[in-house]
Motif scaffolding. Structure first.
Motif, PDB file in Angstrom:
ATOM      1  N   VAL A 107      -4.323  35.704 -29.457  1.00 56.17           N
ATOM      2  CA  VAL A 107      -5.058  34.689 -28.702  1.00 56.17           C
ATOM      3  C   VAL A 107      -4.260  34.405 -27.445  1.00 56.17           C
ATOM      4  CG1 VAL A 107      -5.873  32.288 -28.655  1.00 56.17           C
ATOM      5  CG2 VAL A 107      -5.939  33.587 -30.793  1.00 56.17           C
ATOM      6  N   ARG A 108      -4.882  34.584 -26.292  1.00 51.79           N
ATOM      7  CA  ARG A 108      -4.199  34.302 -25.034  1.00 51.79           C
ATOM      8  C   ARG A 108      -4.545  32.865 -24.639  1.00 51.79           C
ATOM      9  NH1 ARG A 108      -2.411  37.813 -20.012  1.00 51.79           N
ATOM     10  NH2 ARG A 108      -1.505  39.199 -21.527  1.00 51.79           N
ATOM     11  N   ALA A 109      -3.717  31.928 -25.074  1.00 46.66           N
ATOM     12  CA  ALA A 109      -4.002  30.500 -24.847  1.00 46.66           C
ATOM     13  C   ALA A 109      -3.812  30.130 -23.382  1.00 46.66           C
ATOM     14  CB  ALA A 109      -3.083  29.652 -25.724  1.00 46.66           C
ATOM     15  N   VAL A 110      -2.824  30.733 -22.737  1.00 46.33           N
ATOM     16  CA  VAL A 110      -2.565  30.510 -21.306  1.00 46.33           C
ATOM     17  C   VAL A 110      -2.530  31.899 -20.675  1.00 46.33           C
ATOM     18  CG1 VAL A 110      -0.964  29.548 -19.607  1.00 46.33           C
ATOM     19  CG2 VAL A 110      -1.262  28.408 -21.813  1.00 46.33           C
ATOM     20  N   ASP A 111      -3.283  32.056 -19.589  1.00 45.47           N
ATOM     21  CA  ASP A 111      -3.573  33.420 -19.125  1.00 45.47           C
ATOM     22  C   ASP A 111      -3.326  33.564 -17.617  1.00 45.47           C
ATOM     23  OD1 ASP A 111      -4.471  35.994 -18.981  1.00 45.47           O
ATOM     24  OD2 ASP A 111      -6.591  35.484 -19.134  1.00 45.47           O
ATOM     25  N   GLY A 112      -2.069  33.473 -17.227  1.00 43.56           N
ATOM     26  CA  GLY A 112      -1.748  33.648 -15.803  1.00 43.56           C
ATOM     27  C   GLY A 112      -1.943  32.364 -15.017  1.00 43.56           C
ATOM     28  N   LEU A 113      -1.411  31.288 -15.549  1.00 41.81           N
ATOM     29  CA  LEU A 113      -1.616  29.975 -14.929  1.00 41.81           C
ATOM     30  C   LEU A 113      -0.572  29.713 -13.836  1.00 41.81           C
ATOM     31  CD1 LEU A 113      -2.775  26.802 -16.600  1.00 41.81           C
ATOM     32  CD2 LEU A 113      -0.569  26.639 -15.456  1.00 41.81           C
ATOM     33  N   ASP A 114      -1.067  29.352 -12.669  1.00 40.92           N
ATOM     34  CA  ASP A 114      -0.209  28.967 -11.545  1.00 40.92           C
ATOM     35  C   ASP A 114      -0.437  27.494 -11.258  1.00 40.92           C
ATOM     36  OD1 ASP A 114       0.819  31.596 -10.865  1.00 40.92           O
ATOM     37  OD2 ASP A 114      -1.212  32.044 -10.190  1.00 40.92           O
ATOM     38  N   LEU A 115       0.655  26.757 -11.093  1.00 37.98           N
ATOM     39  CA  LEU A 115       0.509  25.310 -10.877  1.00 37.98           C
ATOM     40  C   LEU A 115       1.765  24.752 -10.213  1.00 37.98           C
ATOM     41  CD1 LEU A 115      -1.120  22.677 -11.576  1.00 37.98           C
ATOM     42  CD2 LEU A 115       0.215  22.587 -13.687  1.00 37.98           C
ATOM     43  N   VAL A 116       1.546  23.928  -9.202  1.00 36.51           N
ATOM     44  CA  VAL A 116       2.657  23.174  -8.607  1.00 36.51           C
ATOM     45  C   VAL A 116       2.269  21.703  -8.617  1.00 36.51           C
ATOM     46  CG1 VAL A 116       4.043  22.751  -6.542  1.00 36.51           C
ATOM     47  CG2 VAL A 116       3.389  25.090  -7.132  1.00 36.51           C
ATOM     48  N   VAL A 117       3.118  20.874  -9.206  1.00 30.76           N
ATOM     49  CA  VAL A 117       2.910  19.422  -9.206  1.00 30.76           C
ATOM     50  C   VAL A 117       4.078  18.799  -8.468  1.00 30.76           C
ATOM     51  CG1 VAL A 117       2.741  17.342 -10.632  1.00 30.76           C
ATOM     52  CG2 VAL A 117       1.638  19.459 -11.391  1.00 30.76           C
ATOM     53  N   TRP A 118       3.767  17.964  -7.491  1.00 32.04           N
ATOM     54  CA  TRP A 118       4.825  17.349  -6.684  1.00 32.04           C
ATOM     55  C   TRP A 118       5.207  15.983  -7.229  1.00 32.04           C
ATOM     56  CZ3 TRP A 118       7.511  20.283  -3.603  1.00 32.04           C
ATOM     57  CH2 TRP A 118       6.934  21.482  -3.150  1.00 32.04           C
ATOM     58  N   PRO A 119       6.474  15.584  -7.017  1.00 31.60           N
ATOM     59  CA  PRO A 119       6.911  14.274  -7.505  1.00 31.60           C
ATOM     60  C   PRO A 119       5.992  13.161  -7.000  1.00 31.60           C
ATOM     61  CG  PRO A 119       8.816  15.537  -6.809  1.00 31.60           C
ATOM     62  CD  PRO A 119       7.594  16.334  -6.402  1.00 31.60           C
ATOM     63  N   GLY A 120       5.676  12.256  -7.889  1.00 28.75           N
ATOM     64  CA  GLY A 120       4.855  11.096  -7.531  1.00 28.75           C
ATOM     65  C   GLY A 120       3.369  11.315  -7.730  1.00 28.75           C
ATOM     66  N   GLU A 121       2.956  12.548  -8.023  1.00 28.80           N
ATOM     67  CA  GLU A 121       1.524  12.787  -8.240  1.00 28.80           C
ATOM     68  C   GLU A 121       1.108  12.331  -9.640  1.00 28.80           C
ATOM     69  OE1 GLU A 121      -0.403  16.385  -5.877  1.00 28.80           O
ATOM     70  OE2 GLU A 121       1.106  17.116  -7.268  1.00 28.80           O
ATOM     71  N   VAL A 122      -0.134  11.859  -9.725  1.00 32.89           N
ATOM     72  CA  VAL A 122      -0.757  11.606 -11.031  1.00 32.89           C
ATOM     73  C   VAL A 122      -1.859  12.649 -11.170  1.00 32.89           C
ATOM     74  CG1 VAL A 122      -2.056   9.988 -12.454  1.00 32.89           C
ATOM     75  CG2 VAL A 122      -0.226   9.141 -10.956  1.00 32.89           C
ATOM     76  N   VAL A 123      -1.641  13.571 -12.083  1.00 33.05           N
ATOM     77  CA  VAL A 123      -2.514  14.737 -12.192  1.00 33.05           C
ATOM     78  C   VAL A 123      -3.255  14.727 -13.530  1.00 33.05           C
ATOM     79  CG1 VAL A 123      -2.574  17.267 -12.258  1.00 33.05           C
ATOM     80  CG2 VAL A 123      -0.957  16.091 -10.752  1.00 33.05           C
ATOM     81  N   ALA A 124      -4.572  14.835 -13.447  1.00 31.75           N
ATOM     82  CA  ALA A 124      -5.385  14.955 -14.670  1.00 31.75           C
ATOM     83  C   ALA A 124      -5.579  16.431 -14.974  1.00 31.75           C
ATOM     84  CB  ALA A 124      -6.735  14.288 -14.464  1.00 31.75           C
TER      85      ALA A 124
END
Ligand SMILES: Nc1ncnc2c1ncn2[C@@H]1O[C@H](COP(=O)(O)OP(=O)(O)OP(=O)(O)O)[C@@H](O)[C@H]1O
Length: 267
Positions: free
Chosen positions: A34-51
């Protein structure tokens, strides 16, 4: 359970709070891989509230586990404040409230938060954390006697105790009543204004709409939309986030999702 840590001060850094590149996580089971995560790219910057949104099984919890170092990626990398997850945790920069965090049912709410504080090397009263989580009035209640929503509030208090730079929350308000949710989001927004980064997975789209700076929508282990609430709504041409969610996560015959080619909003 929050991740044990030592530091209590928020630190500022120029590194992204989270940087995932080509993240893949495969599980092997009786039905095959099962490929639960499949090439995920993500950048979260300090102070962000991300849903972090997505259908059941989209890979949200697995991604949070990878960010916390609770699971190792099959391939790809994840950095937290420029470090491997274990390093950021050792430096006291990360805490989490997870869905399956276990409790000791025979000790009280107060003792649970005190024990958590002791694990993190914190001294001083834990009452302010109970108050912020809205459970000061049930401090003497045994955890096993708390309702589901009260236990959620307790998870939140336990995560707050360590004063992390990055707070990861997996479906944090499930089971909370209306007042609980409102108190919870007031506390989160307050912390975000002070510089804390918050990433939360939820199925409550209204909460994402109202409280997130940014939405990351995942489907089949990939990011299918990433932007401000307004940007993501514009991508699907609707002001109703539920319609947007359904449009962007609808499966196509080729097994991809509708928005995988929508580069305009994907960051
Ligand atoms: N330990 C595991 N072993 C095998 N498969 C797993 C394991 N953990 C997760 N999975 C599978 O990986 C996929 C992604 O699961 P995950 O829990 O990350 O999704 P999710 O987006 O958090 O879902 P939900 O919204 O239902 O909580 C699912 O198909 C799940 O069955």
């Amino acid at each position: 359970m929050p991740v044990p840590q030592q530091s209590v001060a928020m630190t500022s850094t120029r590194s992204p709070a989270i940087e995932a590149k080509g993240l893949v996580k495969e599980f092997r089971g009786p039905e095959g891989a099962v490929r639960a995560v499949d090439g995920l790219d993500l950048v979260v910057w300090p102070g962000e509230v991300v849903a972090f949104l997505g259908p059941n099984g989209a890979g949200k919890t697995t991604t949070l586990d990878l960010v916390l170092g609770l699971a190792a990626p099959t391939s790809g990398t994840v950095r937290v404040f420029g470090k491997k997850p274990a390093g950021a945790i050792a430096d006291g920069q990360v805490a989490a409230a997870l869905q399956d965090g276990g409790f000791l049912r025979d000790i009280t709410v107060f003792e649970t938060v005190e024990l958590t504080a002791a694990l993190f090397g914190r001294t001083g009263s834990v009452t302010p954390f109970l108050e912020r989580a809205g459970i000061a009035q049930i401090a003497r209640r045994k955890v096993g006697k708390c309702s589901g929503g009260q236990q959620q509030r307790l998870r939140f208090a336990m995560a707050l105790v360590s004063e992390p730079d990055l707070l990861l929350l997996d479906e944090p308000t499930t089971g909370m009543d209306v007042q609980g949710r409102r108190d919870f989001w007031t506390a989160i927004r307050h912390d975000a204004e002070a510089g804390r980064t918050v990433v939360f997975a939820t199925h409550y789209l209204q909460e994402a709409d109202s409280y997130a700076d940014r939405i990351v929508l995942v489907s089949h282990g990939r990011v299918v939309a990433d932007g401000t609430v307004a940007e993501v709504k514009a991508l699907a041409g609707s002001s109703n986030l539920e319609d947007v969610f359904l449009a962007l996560t609808a499966d196509r015959a080729d097994g991809t999702t509708t928005a995988t080619t929508a580069e305009g909003v994907n960051r």
